[in-house]
Design a protein around this motif. Structure first.
Motif, PDB file in Angstrom:
ATOM      1  N   PHE A  19       0.846  -1.364  -0.043  1.00 32.98           N
ATOM      2  CA  PHE A  19       0.150  -0.079  -0.122  1.00 32.98           C
ATOM      3  C   PHE A  19       0.833   1.147   0.064  1.00 32.98           C
ATOM      4  N   VAL A  20       2.127   1.317   0.734  1.00 28.68           N
ATOM      5  CA  VAL A  20       2.943   2.431   0.511  1.00 28.68           C
ATOM      6  C   VAL A  20       3.472   2.428  -0.762  1.00 28.68           C
ATOM      7  N   ALA A  21       3.916   1.398  -1.442  1.00 27.47           N
ATOM      8  CA  ALA A  21       4.228   1.441  -2.842  1.00 27.47           C
ATOM      9  C   ALA A  21       3.346   1.997  -3.768  1.00 27.47           C
ATOM     10  N   GLY A  81      -3.430   8.181  -4.216  1.00 24.88           N
ATOM     11  CA  GLY A  81      -2.615   6.996  -3.840  1.00 24.88           C
ATOM     12  C   GLY A  81      -3.510   6.424  -2.822  1.00 24.88           C
ATOM     13  N   GLY A  82      -4.256   7.212  -1.719  1.00 23.20           N
ATOM     14  CA  GLY A  82      -4.965   6.677  -0.748  1.00 23.20           C
ATOM     15  C   GLY A  82      -6.174   5.966  -1.119  1.00 23.20           C
ATOM     16  N   ALA A  83      -6.823   6.718  -2.267  1.00 20.65           N
ATOM     17  CA  ALA A  83      -8.046   5.914  -2.717  1.00 20.65           C
ATOM     18  C   ALA A  83      -7.799   4.511  -3.476  1.00 20.65           C
ATOM     19  N   LEU A  84      -6.366   4.722  -4.481  1.00 14.24           N
ATOM     20  CA  LEU A  84      -6.060   3.400  -4.836  1.00 14.24           C
ATOM     21  C   LEU A  84      -5.669   2.132  -3.719  1.00 14.24           C
ATOM     22  N   ALA A  85      -5.076   2.798  -2.646  1.00 10.47           N
ATOM     23  CA  ALA A  85      -4.597   1.804  -1.725  1.00 10.47           C
ATOM     24  C   ALA A  85      -6.067   1.267  -1.223  1.00 10.47           C
ATOM     25  N   GLY A  86      -6.762   2.293  -0.801  1.00 14.60           N
ATOM     26  CA  GLY A  86      -8.257   1.738  -0.377  1.00 14.60           C
ATOM     27  C   GLY A  86      -8.798   0.853  -1.135  1.00 14.60           C
ATOM     28  N   CYS A 137      -6.092   1.293   5.102  1.00  8.16           N
ATOM     29  CA  CYS A 137      -5.206   1.208   3.892  1.00  8.16           C
ATOM     30  C   CYS A 137      -5.118   2.494   3.124  1.00  8.16           C
ATOM     31  N   ILE A 138      -6.200   3.396   3.350  1.00  9.50           N
ATOM     32  CA  ILE A 138      -6.179   4.652   2.584  1.00  9.50           C
ATOM     33  C   ILE A 138      -5.001   5.560   3.423  1.00  9.50           C
TER      34      ILE A 138
END
Length: 439
Positions: free
Chosen positions: A82-84, A187-192, A316-317
């Motif tokens: 999720f960091v990546a 990035g937060g939305a994609l990780a979420g 995750c977000i």
């Protein structure tokens, strides 16, 4: 005792523990402040400010993990992935537009292949629902598998042809030239979104399945970013990445890093406030009830899997946002630089040290562990040089030639020793979660 007094004695507010002076918090944060000032005195302002910025980014990651693990008891072993994702979005949205790609017919060809990919996914998904039309389940499964394999081979061959053209003619597709903070949000939305897919499948199973799934997904994400030269330049890396604040070329290293630190500190303050409100709201109490006694919460009509999914996606977000902020600050996107030791295990140690479920403790743990992680190398090197000096003078020992690499490896030993001591003497963390007990 009168009846009125008996009723009063049974009210929760009549037996709630009185508030105490936060002595432990004051002592720990006071010691942390002394440590930070010591680092500034030894390493200088510019280096120490950079360390604090990185610690603040890690604090955001740790807050994401502590609400998953501390609030809901979910063990996420794939923080690195999720960091990546956050780092990739920070790069993709902030890097300048590549005219060598966008000024040709390549975007249209790539878009056409992506449309084929979306259509293939929809066809396979539709095949998995053929049982609703009377098709036997075994035959439905066979059709879906065969269709998925065939469509994958067709689409991947088309994608390789287009991506090969992109790499040979444009290098990679480049970015969108937008402010860096837009990449943090996306990035937060994609990780979420990725967290939603993982949680939707695994949260109904045992917790060890979730840990295995997140660990595997993290490695898949890293492998994809590392090998997609057309999208990320792969091992060639992308640098420099713009900052959302004025950079060192404008304000100098010290002032620019101090401004970036102010931005990350403001983000932590907002996140802390929102999480604190959510923790003490009915939603937070329901999440903790599910964590502590799932059977009782289910008997009360709570949707267990839905609430678990909510908290997992939220964590995750935060990891995606923190990953974007960390990558932008380092001004370098390197898929190989995302390591389980640095971006999963270290975050886990921060949460364990601070206290799972305690947001204030997590922030303390993030800053303290990162200071130990960074400073253990120069301190170990200084001790090694002292030992070599004493050994050469007193015993005639020959100095080894690789002290720098040995000092770097000492960081792992120090962190391992730290986590062992914490688990032995403070298994709930230095600032455990405060659970209010009512009579």
């Amino acid at each position: 005792m009168s009846t009125q007094q008996e009723h009063a004695s049974h009210r929760p507010d009549a037996v709630a523990a009185p508030s105490r002076f936060p002595l432990r918090e004051v002592v720990l944060f006071g010691a942390l402040l002394v440590a930070v000032l010591g680092v500034y005195a030894i390493m200088g302002i510019a280096y120490s400010t950079r360390m604090l910025v990185e610690a603040a980014c890690y604090a955001i990651l740790a807050l994401g993990l502590t609400i998953q693990w501390g609030y809901a008891g979910q063990f996420n072993a794939g923080v690195m992935g999720f960091v990546a994702l956050g780092g990739f979005c920070a790069m993709f949205f902030s890097v300048p537009v590549n005219d060598a790609f966008w000024g040709t017919e390549l975007p249209g060809e790539l878009g056409r292949v992506l449309l084929y990919l979306a259509a293939a996914v929809m066809l396979v998904f539709g095949a998995t629902r053929l049982d609703r039309l009377g098709v036997p389940r075994k035959l439905r499964t066979l059709i879906a598998i065969v269709l998925a394999v065939v469509l994958y081979l067709v689409v991947i061959s088309m994608l390789r042809e287009v991506t090969g053209e992109i790499e040979s003619r444009a290098g990679f597709i480049g970015g969108l030239g937008l402010p860096a903070w837009t990449g943090w949000i996306v990035g937060g939305a994609l990780a979420g979104g990725v967290g939603y897919l993982i949680g939707h499948i695994c949260l109904g199973l045992r917790s060890d399945y979730l840990a295995i799934a997140t660990l595997g997904i993290a490695e898949i994400i890293k492998a994809f970013l590392k090998n997609s030269d057309w999208l990320t330049r792969g091992t060639a890396t992308v640098s420099p990445l713009p900052w959302p604040t004025p950079g060192p070329s404008t304000l100098g290293f010290t002032l620019s890093r101090a401004l970036y630190l102010s931005l990350t500190a403001a983000m932590i303050a907002v996140i802390f406030f929102l999480l604190h409100r959510a923790y003490h709201a009915p939603w937070g109490r329901m999440i903790r009830a599910i964590r502590d006694n799932e059977v009782a919460a289910s008997a009360m009509g709570k949707d267990i899997n839905r609430r678990r999914l909510e908290i997992f996606v939220l964590g995750c977000i935060l990891m995606g946002i923190g990953g974007g902020a960390l990558t932008s600050f380092n001004s370098l996107f390197d898929p190989q630089g995302y390591l389980p030791l640095n971006h999963t295990f270290l975050v886990l140690v921060m949460v364990i040290l601070g206290g799972p479920g305690n947001n204030l403790g997590t922030i303390f743990g993030a800053v303290a562990v990162y200071i130990i992680w960074i400073m253990s190398e120069p301190l170990a090197l200084a001790l090694m040089n002292l030992a070599v000096w004493v050994g050469e003078g007193a015993f005639g020992w020959e100095a080894p030639s690789n002290l720098d690499s040995r000092a770097l490896q000492a960081r792992v030993f120090v962190i391992g020793l730290l986590i062992t001591l914490v688990l032995r003497f403070a298994p709930q963390g230095l600032l455990p979660e405060k659970v209010k007990h009512h009579g």
